[in-house]
Design an enzyme around this catalytic site. Structure first.
Site, PDB file in Angstrom:
ATOM      1  N   VAL A  59      -6.526  33.306  23.251  1.00  0.00           N
ATOM      2  CA  VAL A  59      -7.024  32.824  24.546  1.00  0.00           C
ATOM      3  C   VAL A  59      -6.888  31.306  24.631  1.00  0.00           C
ATOM      4  O   VAL A  59      -7.450  30.673  25.523  1.00  0.00           O
ATOM      5  CB  VAL A  59      -8.506  33.227  24.769  1.00  0.00           C
ATOM      6  CG1 VAL A  59      -8.623  34.730  24.994  1.00  0.00           C
ATOM      7  CG2 VAL A  59      -9.401  32.779  23.628  1.00  0.00           C
ATOM      8  N   HIS A 112      -3.574  56.288  20.769  1.00  0.00           N
ATOM      9  CA  HIS A 112      -4.087  55.100  20.073  1.00  0.00           C
ATOM     10  C   HIS A 112      -4.356  55.373  18.583  1.00  0.00           C
ATOM     11  O   HIS A 112      -4.030  54.561  17.731  1.00  0.00           O
ATOM     12  CB  HIS A 112      -5.370  54.631  20.779  1.00  0.00           C
ATOM     13  CG  HIS A 112      -5.677  53.177  20.597  1.00  0.00           C
ATOM     14  ND1 HIS A 112      -6.283  52.415  21.557  1.00  0.00           N
ATOM     15  CD2 HIS A 112      -5.466  52.332  19.553  1.00  0.00           C
ATOM     16  CE1 HIS A 112      -6.424  51.165  21.121  1.00  0.00           C
ATOM     17  NE2 HIS A 112      -5.939  51.104  19.900  1.00  0.00           N
ATOM     18  N   TYR A 141      -9.624  48.741  25.310  1.00  0.00           N
ATOM     19  CA  TYR A 141      -9.902  47.298  25.407  1.00  0.00           C
ATOM     20  C   TYR A 141     -10.699  46.949  26.668  1.00  0.00           C
ATOM     21  O   TYR A 141     -11.218  45.848  26.794  1.00  0.00           O
ATOM     22  CB  TYR A 141      -8.610  46.462  25.388  1.00  0.00           C
ATOM     23  CG  TYR A 141      -7.692  46.698  24.198  1.00  0.00           C
ATOM     24  CD1 TYR A 141      -8.128  47.370  23.063  1.00  0.00           C
ATOM     25  CD2 TYR A 141      -6.372  46.260  24.208  1.00  0.00           C
ATOM     26  CE1 TYR A 141      -7.275  47.606  21.978  1.00  0.00           C
ATOM     27  CE2 TYR A 141      -5.525  46.482  23.134  1.00  0.00           C
ATOM     28  CZ  TYR A 141      -5.982  47.165  22.028  1.00  0.00           C
ATOM     29  OH  TYR A 141      -5.135  47.393  20.970  1.00  0.00           O
ATOM     30  N   LYS A 181      -2.392  37.816  19.811  1.00  0.00           N
ATOM     31  CA  LYS A 181      -3.396  37.572  20.864  1.00  0.00           C
ATOM     32  C   LYS A 181      -3.937  36.153  20.727  1.00  0.00           C
ATOM     33  O   LYS A 181      -4.228  35.697  19.607  1.00  0.00           O
ATOM     34  CB  LYS A 181      -4.531  38.587  20.695  1.00  0.00           C
ATOM     35  CG  LYS A 181      -5.792  38.291  21.506  1.00  0.00           C
ATOM     36  CD  LYS A 181      -6.837  37.509  20.735  1.00  0.00           C
ATOM     37  CE  LYS A 181      -8.045  37.139  21.563  1.00  0.00           C
ATOM     38  NZ  LYS A 181      -9.004  36.284  20.848  1.00  0.00           N
TER      39      LYS A 181
HETATM   40  N1  LIG Z   1      -3.164  49.872  17.938  1.00  0.00           N
HETATM   41  C1  LIG Z   1      -4.208  49.362  17.340  1.00  0.00           C
HETATM   42  O1  LIG Z   1      -5.024  50.085  16.755  1.00  0.00           O
HETATM   43  C2  LIG Z   1      -4.419  47.875  17.382  1.00  0.00           C
HETATM   44  C3  LIG Z   1      -5.418  47.278  16.595  1.00  0.00           C
HETATM   45  C4  LIG Z   1      -5.564  45.886  16.660  1.00  0.00           C
HETATM   46  C5  LIG Z   1      -4.736  45.127  17.473  1.00  0.00           C
HETATM   47  N2  LIG Z   1      -3.783  45.743  18.247  1.00  0.00           N
HETATM   48  C6  LIG Z   1      -2.883  44.961  19.134  1.00  0.00           C
HETATM   49  O2  LIG Z   1      -2.326  43.871  18.413  1.00  0.00           O
HETATM   50  C7  LIG Z   1      -2.639  42.649  19.101  1.00  0.00           C
HETATM   51  C8  LIG Z   1      -2.751  41.516  18.129  1.00  0.00           C
HETATM   52  O3  LIG Z   1      -3.704  41.791  17.106  1.00  0.00           O
HETATM   53  P1  LIG Z   1      -5.151  41.084  17.019  1.00  0.00           P
HETATM   54  O4  LIG Z   1      -5.558  40.637  18.359  1.00  0.00           O
HETATM   55  O5  LIG Z   1      -6.030  42.016  16.275  1.00  0.00           O
HETATM   56  O6  LIG Z   1      -4.921  39.850  16.033  1.00  0.00           O
HETATM   57  P2  LIG Z   1      -3.854  38.682  15.817  1.00  0.00           P
HETATM   58  O7  LIG Z   1      -2.942  38.561  16.965  1.00  0.00           O
HETATM   59  O8  LIG Z   1      -3.313  38.860  14.433  1.00  0.00           O
HETATM   60  O9  LIG Z   1      -4.824  37.400  15.766  1.00  0.00           O
HETATM   61  C9  LIG Z   1      -5.596  36.977  16.852  1.00  0.00           C
HETATM   62  C10 LIG Z   1      -6.556  35.855  16.376  1.00  0.00           C
HETATM   63  O10 LIG Z   1      -5.797  34.753  15.843  1.00  0.00           O
HETATM   64  C11 LIG Z   1      -6.081  33.559  16.586  1.00  0.00           C
HETATM   65  N3  LIG Z   1      -4.770  32.913  16.791  1.00  0.00           N
HETATM   66  C12 LIG Z   1      -3.753  33.351  17.592  1.00  0.00           C
HETATM   67  N4  LIG Z   1      -2.700  32.517  17.512  1.00  0.00           N
HETATM   68  C13 LIG Z   1      -3.046  31.528  16.656  1.00  0.00           C
HETATM   69  C14 LIG Z   1      -2.374  30.371  16.188  1.00  0.00           C
HETATM   70  N5  LIG Z   1      -1.141  30.074  16.591  1.00  0.00           N
HETATM   71  N6  LIG Z   1      -3.024  29.568  15.284  1.00  0.00           N
HETATM   72  C15 LIG Z   1      -4.278  29.866  14.867  1.00  0.00           C
HETATM   73  N7  LIG Z   1      -4.954  30.965  15.282  1.00  0.00           N
HETATM   74  C16 LIG Z   1      -4.358  31.765  16.177  1.00  0.00           C
HETATM   75  C17 LIG Z   1      -6.732  33.993  17.877  1.00  0.00           C
HETATM   76  O11 LIG Z   1      -7.696  33.044  18.281  1.00  0.00           O
HETATM   77  P3  LIG Z   1      -7.979  32.594  19.826  1.00  0.00           P
HETATM   78  O12 LIG Z   1      -7.795  33.809  20.710  1.00  0.00           O
HETATM   79  O13 LIG Z   1      -9.408  32.129  19.764  1.00  0.00           O
HETATM   80  O14 LIG Z   1      -7.019  31.492  20.136  1.00  0.00           O
HETATM   81  C18 LIG Z   1      -7.421  35.290  17.465  1.00  0.00           C
HETATM   82  O15 LIG Z   1      -8.679  34.995  16.859  1.00  0.00           O
HETATM   83  C19 LIG Z   1      -3.936  43.001  19.849  1.00  0.00           C
HETATM   84  O16 LIG Z   1      -4.271  42.058  20.837  1.00  0.00           O
HETATM   85  C20 LIG Z   1      -3.611  44.377  20.346  1.00  0.00           C
HETATM   86  O17 LIG Z   1      -2.751  44.288  21.479  1.00  0.00           O
HETATM   87  C21 LIG Z   1      -3.616  47.091  18.205  1.00  0.00           C
END
Ligand SMILES: NC(=O)c1ccc[n+]([C@@H]2O[C@H](COP(=O)([O-])OP(=O)(O)OC[C@H]3O[C@@H](n4cnc5c(N)ncnc54)[C@H](OP(=O)(O)O)[C@@H]3O)[C@@H](O)[C@H]2O)c1
Length: 282
Positions: free
Chosen positions: A235, A109, A51, A233
């Site tokens: 911001v 990862h 990241y 996640k």
């Molecule tokens: N191990 C792996 O291979 C892997 C892969 C992917 C992710 N991850 C981990 O999992 C975490 C979460 O997954 P992710 O970041 O892919 O996606 P996520 O948490 O499912 O979704 C994040 C998105 O949803 C929006 N969002 C967040 N809360 C919201 C709400 N209450 N209402 C409306 N929209 C909302 C955010 O927008 P804004 O930010 O614009 O507010 C962002 O665009 C990552 O940050 C990472 O730590 C791990």
């Protein structure tokens, strides 16, 4: 303030069931985002070498005025560093960027079974060294399928503490979750709200209206009641706060079943397939 439940891992360490993910947060925005999450009450941050924002995660924790021991930090070994010496060097660098002498959890990862001659066992044995010298309190994997986990279980001494995999209502990934559960591995659900893609779903919207919560809160609560760890996640301060308020309501059995029924099987998977993924970042 909400009280986040903790889950005990198979090595005896506790992990908060709700954390804050920092994938796709620009390094310049990360310290501020982490500080905001910590102010709201989060005490678990999920980052990765891939990241590019580990340094700023460490900064955000210090900016929040919290001691190292007050926050659970996870990081992950990047795909280009699976060879033993590279893994050791990469882990040193992760700790130095975080300005910490340990991480709470360190993960491989991706399994990358088509690279390194299919050998993720020797990489896992290097993570065992980090656990042994206590620089990683717990060790685990990410994106491992049952066949990959079988090999770890058979060919090493340590059963991973967690397996971090893609899970959301359109891809419930129950086969891997069941394997994890049967082997004492805790599942961490990545992209728990499918990066927003499930939030307009009519089933989720109608459950949200019925319980007086937002669609994101309903989906995150569904994960919590299934026993998985989540770290959404965002911001956007208001969303970060909303995503933390999951512990003053409960979904009934019918709502749980209705959300689980949205599963689309493999077509619901948004990320790459772990059997094929072979990306090495520059
Ligand atoms: N191990 C792996 O291979 C892997 C892969 C992917 C992710 N991850 C981990 O999992 C975490 C979460 O997954 P992710 O970041 O892919 O996606 P996520 O948490 O499912 O979704 C994040 C998105 O949803 C929006 N969002 C967040 N809360 C919201 C709400 N209450 N209402 C409306 N929209 C909302 C955010 O927008 P804004 O930010 O614009 O507010 C962002 O665009 C990552 O940050 C990472 O730590 C791990």
């Amino acid at each position: 303030m909400s009280t986040v439940p903790v889950i005990q891992l198979n090595d005896g360490h506790d992990i908060p069931q709700l954390g804050f993910g920092v994938f796709q947060i620009e390094p310049v925005e990360t310290a501020e985002a982490v500080r905001t999450a910590l102010e709201i009450g989060y005490r678990h941050i999920d980052t990765a070498e891939m990241y590019g924002n580990e340094k700023e995660v460490g900064q955000g924790i210090r900016d929040a005025g919290l001691g190292r021991g007050e926050v659970f930090i996870t990081s992950k070994l990047n795909n280009g560093y699976h060879r033993a010496d590279d893994a050791r060097r990469a882990f040193d660098e992760t700790l130095s960027r975080l300005q910490s002498d340990y991480v709470d959890l360190f993960l491989i990862h991706w399994p990358l079974p088509t690279l390194y001659g299919g050998d993720f066992i020797s990489t896992w044995k290097v993570l065992e060294e980090f656990k042994e010298d206590k620089r990683a309190r717990s060790i685990g994997v990410s994106n491992f399928q049952p066949a990959h986990l079988d090999r770890l279980v058979q060919e090493s001494e340590t059963v991973p503490a967690v397996n971090q995999i893609e899970v959301h209502p359109y891809f419930t990934n129950d086969k891997v979750r069941l394997y994890d559960q049967q082997h004492g591995i805790v599942t961490e659900a990545w992209s728990p709200i499918a990066q927003g893609a499930v939030l307009d779903d009519p089933t989720i919207v109608s459950i949200a209206e019925a319980v007086g919560k937002s669609p994101a809160q309903v989906v995150l609560r569904w994960h919590i009641q299934r026993g998985d760890i989540v770290f959404p996640k965002s911001v956007t301060r208001q969303r970060v706060k909303e995503n933390f308020e999951l512990f003053d309501f409960e979904l009934g059995g019918d709502a749980m079943t209705a959300i689980s029924s949205l599963d689309r099987g493999d077509t619901g998977q948004r990320g790459p397939h772990p059997d094929k993924f072979d990306y090495i970042p520059e």
